[in-house]
Design a protein around this motif. Structure first.
Motif, PDB file in Angstrom:
ATOM      1  N   ARG A 141       0.834  -1.211   0.000  1.00  0.00           N
ATOM      2  CA  ARG A 141       0.000   0.000   0.000  1.00  0.00           C
ATOM      3  C   ARG A 141       0.866   1.258   0.000  1.00  0.00           C
ATOM      4  O   ARG A 141       0.552   2.243  -0.668  1.00  0.00           O
ATOM      5  CB  ARG A 141      -0.941  -0.004   1.204  1.00  0.00           C
ATOM      6  N   THR A 142       1.962   1.223   0.777  1.00  0.00           N
ATOM      7  CA  THR A 142       2.865   2.376   0.823  1.00  0.00           C
ATOM      8  C   THR A 142       3.466   2.627  -0.549  1.00  0.00           C
ATOM      9  O   THR A 142       3.542   3.775  -1.006  1.00  0.00           O
ATOM     10  CB  THR A 142       3.998   2.135   1.845  1.00  0.00           C
ATOM     11  N   SER A 143       3.881   1.551  -1.225  1.00  0.00           N
ATOM     12  CA  SER A 143       4.441   1.684  -2.567  1.00  0.00           C
ATOM     13  C   SER A 143       3.409   2.246  -3.535  1.00  0.00           C
ATOM     14  O   SER A 143       3.717   3.105  -4.368  1.00  0.00           O
ATOM     15  CB  SER A 143       4.934   0.318  -3.059  1.00  0.00           C
ATOM     16  N   THR A 144       2.157   1.782  -3.410  1.00  0.00           N
ATOM     17  CA  THR A 144       1.086   2.275  -4.272  1.00  0.00           C
ATOM     18  C   THR A 144       0.820   3.751  -4.024  1.00  0.00           C
ATOM     19  O   THR A 144       0.634   4.539  -4.958  1.00  0.00           O
ATOM     20  CB  THR A 144      -0.204   1.474  -4.035  1.00  0.00           C
ATOM     21  N   ARG A 145       0.813   4.144  -2.738  1.00  0.00           N
ATOM     22  CA  ARG A 145       0.611   5.553  -2.390  1.00  0.00           C
ATOM     23  C   ARG A 145       1.727   6.416  -2.979  1.00  0.00           C
ATOM     24  O   ARG A 145       1.479   7.518  -3.463  1.00  0.00           O
ATOM     25  CB  ARG A 145       0.583   5.725  -0.872  1.00  0.00           C
ATOM     26  N   ASN A 146       2.946   5.908  -2.944  1.00  0.00           N
ATOM     27  CA  ASN A 146       4.081   6.674  -3.470  1.00  0.00           C
ATOM     28  C   ASN A 146       3.953   6.917  -4.968  1.00  0.00           C
ATOM     29  O   ASN A 146       4.526   7.871  -5.492  1.00  0.00           O
ATOM     30  CB  ASN A 146       5.392   5.953  -3.173  1.00  0.00           C
ATOM     31  N   GLN A 147       3.217   6.050  -5.655  1.00  0.00           N
ATOM     32  CA  GLN A 147       3.042   6.198  -7.087  1.00  0.00           C
ATOM     33  C   GLN A 147       1.776   6.969  -7.444  1.00  0.00           C
ATOM     34  O   GLN A 147       1.692   7.548  -8.527  1.00  0.00           O
ATOM     35  CB  GLN A 147       2.981   4.816  -7.749  1.00  0.00           C
ATOM     36  N   SER A 148       0.799   6.974  -6.538  1.00  0.00           N
ATOM     37  CA  SER A 148      -0.530   7.461  -6.906  1.00  0.00           C
ATOM     38  C   SER A 148      -0.935   8.780  -6.271  1.00  0.00           C
ATOM     39  O   SER A 148      -1.785   9.488  -6.823  1.00  0.00           O
ATOM     40  CB  SER A 148      -1.581   6.392  -6.544  1.00  0.00           C
ATOM     41  N   TYR A 149      -0.366   9.122  -5.110  1.00  0.00           N
ATOM     42  CA  TYR A 149      -0.814  10.305  -4.390  1.00  0.00           C
ATOM     43  C   TYR A 149       0.206  11.426  -4.459  1.00  0.00           C
ATOM     44  O   TYR A 149       1.415  11.183  -4.575  1.00  0.00           O
ATOM     45  CB  TYR A 149      -1.086   9.967  -2.923  1.00  0.00           C
ATOM     46  N   ARG A 154       1.369  12.427   1.037  1.00  0.00           N
ATOM     47  CA  ARG A 154       2.275  11.403   1.562  1.00  0.00           C
ATOM     48  C   ARG A 154       3.182  11.956   2.655  1.00  0.00           C
ATOM     49  O   ARG A 154       3.449  11.295   3.651  1.00  0.00           O
ATOM     50  CB  ARG A 154       3.111  10.818   0.418  1.00  0.00           C
ATOM     51  N   GLY A 180      10.397   8.421  -2.443  1.00  0.00           N
ATOM     52  CA  GLY A 180      10.622   8.288  -3.872  1.00  0.00           C
ATOM     53  C   GLY A 180      10.525   9.597  -4.645  1.00  0.00           C
ATOM     54  O   GLY A 180       9.989   9.632  -5.753  1.00  0.00           O
ATOM     55  N   VAL A 181      11.037  10.681  -4.041  1.00  0.00           N
ATOM     56  CA  VAL A 181      10.988  11.994  -4.687  1.00  0.00           C
ATOM     57  C   VAL A 181      12.368  12.626  -4.621  1.00  0.00           C
ATOM     58  O   VAL A 181      13.255  12.159  -3.905  1.00  0.00           O
ATOM     59  CB  VAL A 181       9.955  12.920  -4.018  1.00  0.00           C
TER      60      VAL A 181
END
Length: 220
Positions: A141-149, A154, A180-181
Motif C-alpha cells: 500500500r505504501t508503494s502504491t501511495r508513493n506512485q498514486s498520491y 504522503r 521516492g521523490v
C-alpha cells in the motif's frame, strides 16, 4: 535499552496486549520487559538480536546502511509489532537496525534459550505468518501511495507517523529516498507546509503547529 524489573507493569502490559495468547506454550516465566529511550536501538546490524521483541508502547523505525554510506529507511513500527521475527525464522538473515523514534516499551522472550521451542510452536508461527502478511500488505500500500498520491498527502502522513511530542526531525535525504521523490521537491513541499502554518522550523527540526490540518491532508 534496559530491562525493567517491575512485575506489576510487565503483567499489566501482558494482559493489555493478550501477549500470552501469541504462544502455544507457557511462556510466562521467560517474558522480559525492556525500555528503549528515544533514538536508542532495539536491534543493530552489528550483532544478532538476543530476543524476539513485541512493541507495546512507542514508535520505531527500521533502516539499513547502504554500500555508498547512505541510510535507507525501510519501515516503521507501532504497538503490536514483532521485532526480530526474521532473524528467528532465518538464521542467515542479516540483522538491520531498529531505532526508537520515541520512548518505547517492549515485551520479549530470549531467542537463544527458546529458539527451538519457538520454531516448533504452531500458535506462534501462525501469528508470525499473519503479522508478516499484514506487514507485506502495508508495504505494498505504501508503494502504491508513493506512485498514486501527491507528495503533500504522503509527506503529511509520514510526518504524523514519525513525529514525537509535536516535533518532526527526520533527515530530508532519507525522507526523499523513502518517499521516492527528489530532495528539491521535498524541500518545496516542506516550505509550503511552513508557509501554510502547518510547521515551524526550529534549528534542525520542525514544530507541528497544526496537527488537525495534517491529519485532514493525510485523510486520518
Amino acid at each position: 535499552m534496559r530491562e525493567i524489573y517491575n512485575d506489576k507493569l510487565k503483567q499489566d502490559l501482558i494482559d493489555q496486549f493478550n501477549y500470552l495468547d501469541l504462544f502455544g506454550f507457557d511462556v510466562q516465566q521467560h517474558v522480559k520487559l525492556f525500555f528503549i529511550s528515544q533514538k536508542d536501538h532495539i536491534i543493530q546490524d552489528t550483532q544478532k538480536p538476543e530476543y524476539l521483541f513485541y512493541l507495546v508502547k512507542g514508535k520505531s523505525k527500521l533502516y539499513e546502511y547502504m554500500e555508498n554510506g547512505q541510510v535507507s529507511l525501510i519501515d516503521f513500527f507501532a504497538p503490536s509489532s514483532f521485532i526480530g521475527e526474521m532473524e528467528l525464522i532465518d538464521e542467515h538473515a542479516a540483522p538491520l537496525n531498529v531505532q526508537a523514534i520515541e520512548d518505547c516499551w517492549c515485551l520479549a522472550v530470549p531467542l537463544n534459550e527458546l529458539k527451538d521451542t519457538l520454531l516448533t510452536d504452531p500458535v506462534l508461527l501462525k501469528n508470525l505468518l499473519s503479522y508478516i502478511a499484514h506487514k507485506n500488505m502495508k508495504n505494498i500500500r505504501t508503494s502504491t501511495r508513493n506512485q498514486s498520491y501527491p507528495l503533500s498527502k504522503r509527506l503529511a502522513s509520514f510526518i504524523l507517523v514519525t513525529e514525537q511530542n509535536g516535533k518532526y526531525e527526520e533527515k530530508h535525504t532519507q525522507v526523499a529516498q523513502y518517499l521516492g521523490v527528489s530532495y528539491r521537491h521535498l524541500l518545496f513541499v516542506i516550505a509550503d507546509f511552513v508557509q501554510k502554518g502547518y510547521l515551524a522550523k526550529e534549528n534542525n527540526s520542525y514544530n507541528i503547529l497544526n496537527m488537525d490540518e495534517l491529519k485532514k491532508l493525510a485523510n486520518i
